[in-house]
Design an enzyme around this catalytic site. Sequence first.
Site, PDB file in Angstrom:
ATOM      1  N   LYS A 300       1.000  -1.682   0.181  1.00  0.00           N
ATOM      2  CA  LYS A 300      -0.366   0.277  -0.004  1.00  0.00           C
ATOM      3  C   LYS A 300       0.679   0.872  -0.313  1.00  0.00           C
ATOM      4  O   LYS A 300       0.652   1.963  -0.358  1.00  0.00           O
ATOM      5  CB  LYS A 300      -0.716   0.123   0.931  1.00  0.00           C
ATOM      6  CG  LYS A 300      -1.669  -1.344   1.582  1.00  0.00           C
ATOM      7  CD  LYS A 300      -2.940  -0.367   0.405  1.00  0.00           C
ATOM      8  CE  LYS A 300      -3.932  -2.713   1.062  1.00  0.00           C
ATOM      9  NZ  LYS A 300      -2.654  -3.403   0.207  1.00  0.00           N
ATOM     10  N   ARG A 301       2.181   1.243   1.460  1.00  0.00           N
ATOM     11  CA  ARG A 301       3.001   2.907   0.863  1.00  0.00           C
ATOM     12  C   ARG A 301       3.270   3.031  -0.381  1.00  0.00           C
ATOM     13  O   ARG A 301       3.778   4.063  -0.507  1.00  0.00           O
ATOM     14  CB  ARG A 301       3.829   2.019   2.136  1.00  0.00           C
ATOM     15  CG  ARG A 301       4.612   2.985   1.511  1.00  0.00           C
ATOM     16  CD  ARG A 301       6.092   1.996   3.396  1.00  0.00           C
ATOM     17  NE  ARG A 301       7.389   1.313   2.593  1.00  0.00           N
ATOM     18  CZ  ARG A 301       8.545   1.279   1.702  1.00  0.00           C
ATOM     19  NH1 ARG A 301       8.631   2.358   1.095  1.00  0.00           N
ATOM     20  NH2 ARG A 301       8.262   0.553   1.729  1.00  0.00           N
TER      21      ARG A 301
END
Length: 543
Positions: A300-301
């Site tokens: 997700k980062r």
Amino acid sequence: MIRPDETGAAGASRYTDRLDNRTTEANRNDMTDALDQTGSEQSVRVRFPPSPTGLLHVGGARTALFNWLVAYGQAPREGKDGALILRIEDTDRSRFVEGATEGILDILNWFGIHWDEGPDVGGPHAPYIQSERTELYQQAAADLIEQGAAYRCFCTPERLQALREEQQAKKEPPGYDRRCRSLSQDEIDVNLAAGASFVIRFAMPREGETIVHDLIRGEMVFQNVTLEDLVLLKTDGYPTYHLANVVDDHDMQVTLIMRGEEWIPTAPVHVQLYRAFGWEVPQLAHMPLILAPGGGKLSKRHGSTAMEEFRSQGYLPEAMMNYLALLGWSLDGETEIISKAELLQHFTLERVSPSPATFDYAKLRWFNQYYINHVLELDDLTERVVPFLVADGLVGITASDTECEEFARVREVTAILKDRIVLLSEAPDLMRYFLQDELDPFDPASLVPKKSDRATTKATLQAGLAALQQLSVANEAEAEAKLRELAEAQGIKAGQLFMPIRVAVTGRTESPGLFETLRVIGDDRVRSRIASAIVMLDAGDPD
RNA sequence: GCCCCCAUAGUCUAGUGGACCAGGACGUCACCCUUUCAAGGUGAAGAUCGCGGGUUCGAAUCCCGCUGGGGGUACCA
């Protein structure tokens, strides 16, 4: 041993060479079984087995895509029957997510992949959900115990934990110490009588080596001593991936396993499992991993990772497929834009690269923009834009409502805006001033071009308004001619006149060409917006 | 630590012993077009083919070592 395909076509590719290698090896090791495989040379059965633990990851989508391309593209071209099986691997009850299966099937359909057998469509090897097949695995595990290829392990999680910590402290390689492998029958009976819970572990051969034939990487050799006695059946009676996977792939007559590279380390154990069962080992192909921009796993980062997210952001399935196909596979090193039909026509496993690929969001965006601007037909594009506009409250129609006036209007707007849409989700903002009667509030100062001032701009707009009141913007050429004339008469550059009008009419300094913009917005709104802008300039501080 | 996989520009890749002082694409930069922003067009920069040894008349391409990156090391898949 005569190979069934020996009469086949000439022109041995690297791919066929590898197939031959594998077949030979399989025949050497599983001669009896190979005899039972009559006819299997004519069919390629692949599978995609997601876990219902959440949303479908782009890596999973690519694996599904490649499997689908082999089943529906490469296999038929080679004169074989191809089939794709969708199997739900939900043997980890703790990670099960309600609704995840439905979500995965839905997104795969959106992506454009279809399958022949699966939980939704059924098939000759149903059920296709592993939690409904537990008896099969338990029976298989029992068979293995009976022949001494597996054993009950009564070690508690606590002991395993302690063992691991001890090994870590001593800097020894971690792993189960096989204590229960040598339990006597008496000891086993005592434990069973006491009702002790146990898992079933595979008794991995302690000597020799295991060769894994991979269609993408060639031969991979593993020393058996380095391999573990993996758990096959858990305390709760559910199988681990290793057991379920082998049992199901055999039961479902899978001939080729295409999965992620993360499975390479356990592949030799799987091979040994097949041998223990006396089953033929399917062909194996481990796909390269998809890495995050900085290296490591995509998370997700770095941005979106789930297909659902890409869909809701307005990525097109065509663009996703095109991009994903090129992550790890290439046609010729030149081709970038390739359709689904062409992929089916040209995809071959032999051109899948063994090296990992970094996920490049910028390039994905480029593909999306390209498909929106150059590939999709206007009607098609409009239909895909509509849901985003509806969600934003800009229009009140449904995508299927293609006959109505409002759809025609959206199509008109889409036509002049499509070269600046990258994601469908950006459409509402880009289209807002075309579809709303009232402009969003904007800074009157933006009406004033550089090197000009309020008074001049006001005069310019007044003159512009007067001119536009005497013609219709429906005629772009005439409007342009008249306004250019006006600019010349006023002794200013065309841009000095066009820009204030643009801002007055759109509320923005960026828009499509001025005259197509005016045409689509229409005389009434054009005039009233310019009039409003003149008022805005009055209201502001004179400078 | 141990096992395994991988290695061409920032990124995706072409390349399977000679036509490669390495081709395409994204990204970056410049210019053109131009009423803004895009789109489009043209061009540029960017790779000692990770490093070191071999093999060969000749290696990005074959072999070995090293380094780097990644994966695995769960009663998760």
